[in-house]
Design a protein around this motif. Structure first.
Motif, short mmCIF file in Angstrom:
data_model
loop_
_atom_site.label_atom_id
_atom_site.label_comp_id
_atom_site.label_asym_id
_atom_site.label_seq_id
_atom_site.Cartn_x
_atom_site.Cartn_y
_atom_site.Cartn_z
N HIS A 1 -6.32 15.23 21.06
CA HIS A 1 -7.12 14.75 20.34
C HIS A 1 -7.67 15.74 19.04
O HIS A 1 -8.65 15.31 18.38
N LEU A 2 -7.43 16.84 19.07
CA LEU A 2 -7.93 17.92 18.20
C LEU A 2 -7.12 17.45 16.72
O LEU A 2 -5.94 17.45 16.62
N ARG A 3 -8.07 17.31 15.63
CA ARG A 3 -7.40 16.91 14.44
C ARG A 3 -7.69 18.24 13.36
O ARG A 3 -8.25 18.16 12.53
N VAL A 4 -7.06 19.32 13.78
CA VAL A 4 -7.10 20.57 12.96
C VAL A 4 -5.61 21.04 12.77
O VAL A 4 -4.78 20.78 13.50
N ASP A 5 -5.53 22.00 12.11
CA ASP A 5 -4.49 22.72 11.96
C ASP A 5 -3.92 23.74 13.03
O ASP A 5 -4.64 23.72 13.94
N ARG A 6 -2.56 24.07 13.11
CA ARG A 6 -2.04 24.57 14.38
C ARG A 6 -2.71 25.88 14.78
O ARG A 6 -3.03 26.32 15.94
N LYS A 7 -3.15 26.89 13.72
CA LYS A 7 -3.85 28.24 14.23
C LYS A 7 -5.16 27.70 14.74
O LYS A 7 -5.89 28.46 15.56
N THR A 8 -6.02 26.84 14.26
CA THR A 8 -7.42 26.45 14.58
C THR A 8 -7.36 25.84 15.83
O THR A 8 -8.06 26.20 17.01
N ARG A 9 -6.12 24.93 16.15
CA ARG A 9 -5.99 24.38 17.47
C ARG A 9 -5.83 25.58 18.63
O ARG A 9 -6.40 25.66 19.75
N ALA A 10 -4.73 26.47 18.21
CA ALA A 10 -4.60 27.45 19.15
C ALA A 10 -5.77 28.38 19.34
O ALA A 10 -6.13 28.66 20.49
N ARG A 11 -6.64 28.40 18.55
CA ARG A 11 -7.81 29.27 18.76
C ARG A 11 -8.74 28.48 19.54
O ARG A 11 -9.70 29.24 20.54
N ILE A 12 -8.89 27.16 19.34
CA ILE A 12 -9.79 26.49 20.14
C ILE A 12 -9.52 26.33 21.76
O ILE A 12 -10.30 26.53 22.59
N MET A 13 -7.93 26.30 21.87
CA MET A 13 -7.55 25.87 23.18
C MET A 13 -7.61 27.47 23.87
O MET A 13 -7.99 27.34 25.12
N THR A 14 -7.42 28.70 23.18
CA THR A 14 -7.79 29.80 23.88
C THR A 14 -9.25 30.24 24.23
O THR A 14 -9.45 30.35 25.37
N GLU A 15 -10.03 29.63 23.42
CA GLU A 15 -11.73 29.70 23.73
C GLU A 15 -11.86 28.89 25.01
O GLU A 15 -12.61 29.29 25.84
N LEU A 16 -11.37 27.77 25.08
CA LEU A 16 -11.38 26.78 26.10
C LEU A 16 -10.96 27.22 27.47
O LEU A 16 -11.56 27.21 28.50
N ALA A 17 -9.50 27.99 27.40
CA ALA A 17 -9.11 28.59 28.50
C ALA A 17 -10.06 29.68 28.97
O ALA A 17 -10.27 29.85 30.19
N SER A 18 -10.64 30.82 28.24
CA SER A 18 -11.46 31.55 28.41
C SER A 18 -12.63 31.06 29.39
O SER A 18 -13.16 31.83 30.27
N ASP A 19 -13.27 30.14 28.44
CA ASP A 19 -14.39 29.58 29.06
C ASP A 19 -14.13 28.92 30.74
O ASP A 19 -15.03 29.07 31.68
N PHE A 20 -13.18 28.35 30.58
CA PHE A 20 -12.51 27.85 31.90
C PHE A 20 -12.41 28.63 33.06
O PHE A 20 -13.00 28.80 34.20
N GLN A 21 -11.85 29.94 32.71
CA GLN A 21 -11.70 31.01 33.70
C GLN A 21 -13.06 31.82 33.98
O GLN A 21 -13.23 31.97 35.06
N SER A 22 -13.84 31.84 32.92
CA SER A 22 -15.26 32.54 33.40
C SER A 22 -15.99 31.56 34.33
O SER A 22 -16.53 32.00 35.25
N ARG A 23 -15.99 30.41 34.12
CA ARG A 23 -16.66 29.34 34.92
C ARG A 23 -16.02 29.47 36.42
O ARG A 23 -16.83 29.47 37.39
N ARG A 24 -14.84 29.74 36.48
CA ARG A 24 -14.11 29.79 37.84
C ARG A 24 -14.49 31.10 38.47
O ARG A 24 -15.02 31.15 39.59
N GLU A 25 -14.71 32.18 37.74
CA GLU A 25 -15.15 33.42 38.28
C GLU A 25 -16.60 33.25 38.82
O GLU A 25 -17.09 34.25 39.85
N ASN A 26 -17.30 32.45 38.31
CA ASN A 26 -18.91 32.02 38.87
C ASN A 26 -18.97 31.32 39.90
O ASN A 26 -19.95 30.88 40.18
N GLY A 27 -17.57 30.98 40.33
CA GLY A 27 -17.81 30.18 41.58
C GLY A 27 -17.47 28.52 41.63
O GLY A 27 -17.58 27.76 42.37
#
Length: 246
Positions: free
Chosen positions: A26-52
């Motif tokens: 559903h992201l309507r951005v270029d490939r580079k921006t999409r990869a950056r967004i997904m990396t940030e989401l994955a990092s946020d997801f992982q940090s939330r996991r570590e917080n329990g």
């Protein structure tokens, strides 16, 4: 299962992977921006996991994939993608033209009209044209259909469901499609007030107008006109509420 996003590898379960893939679609951005967004989401997801937090809780707090993607699209001013449903008006317009141009159907339409009511005494002009269409007027009778299709195709809601501007063209075109019916209705009122029409003739005229409203396509123009007015009013009301909150 392992999922590699940029320079980061995330250990995810199938529901989480489907969730992330849906956001990326559903992201309507270029490939580079999409990869950056997904990396940030994955990092946020992982940090939330570590917080329990559990995966289900994280996804619930983030929102649906459409909501998450729309937030990024709005923040980055990503261009909107029009809904494919608007092409239904194009298909309808093609079908209307085909029906109006096929000689066999035009002849059949003319025969049915010849067997119907003729010009009504005391009601000439637009009313006589409206209720006694000839084969050469088949394209004219299809004009409201075409105007309704054009107005529906250009509705701003196909690009942005919350659009509050850009309805002028659709309102104008759909209004033009209703203009013949309005003229006929005005003439009918004048004729009824200035002449003593028998009750059965007045009923015949009203029935012809009602039939023409659906067969000539004025109902489509009326539906698009009402849709545009309602959508614009609702969008302006919502934008007013948002401004008050701010």
């Amino acid at each position: 299962m392992k999922w590699k996003i940029g320079n980061m590898t995330l250990d995810v379960l199938p529901p989480v992977k489907r969730y992330m893939n849906a956001i990326e679609r559903h992201l309507r951005v270029d490939r580079k921006t999409r990869a950056r967004i997904m990396t940030e989401l994955a990092s946020d997801f992982q940090s939330r996991r570590e917080n329990g937090q559990s995966d289900e809780t994280i996804m619930k707090e983030l929102g649906t994939p459409e909501e998450v993607a729309s937030q990024f699209n709005a923040a980055l001013s990503a261009p909107s993608v029009p809904s494919r449903w608007r092409w239904a008006f194009v298909v309808l317009a093609v079908l209307v033209l085909a029906v109006a141009l096929v000689p066999m159907l035009a002849d059949q339409f003319a025969a049915n009209q010849a067997a119907s009511i003729g010009a009504i005494g005391g009601a000439d002009g637009p009313t006589a044209i409206y209720v006694t269409a000839s084969p050469s007027q088949s394209l004219i009778s299809a004009l409201p259909w075409l105007l309704g299709c054009v107005a529906g195709f250009f509705l701003p809601t196909w690009r942005d469901p919350h659009a509050s501007k850009g309805y002028g063209f659709s309102l104008l075109i759909s209004g033009l499609g209703l203009l013949p019916l309005c003229l006929v209705a005005m003439e009918l009122v004048i004729v009824a007030c200035t002449t003593e029409l028998p009750l059965y003739q007045l009923g015949t005229i009203c029935w012809a107008l009602l039939s023409g409203f659906f067969t000539n396509g004025e109902w489509l123009c009326a539906a698009v006109l009402g849709w545009a007015c309602l959508a614009r009013s609702r969008a302006k009301k919502n934008s007013g509420k948002d401004s008050k909150k701010i």
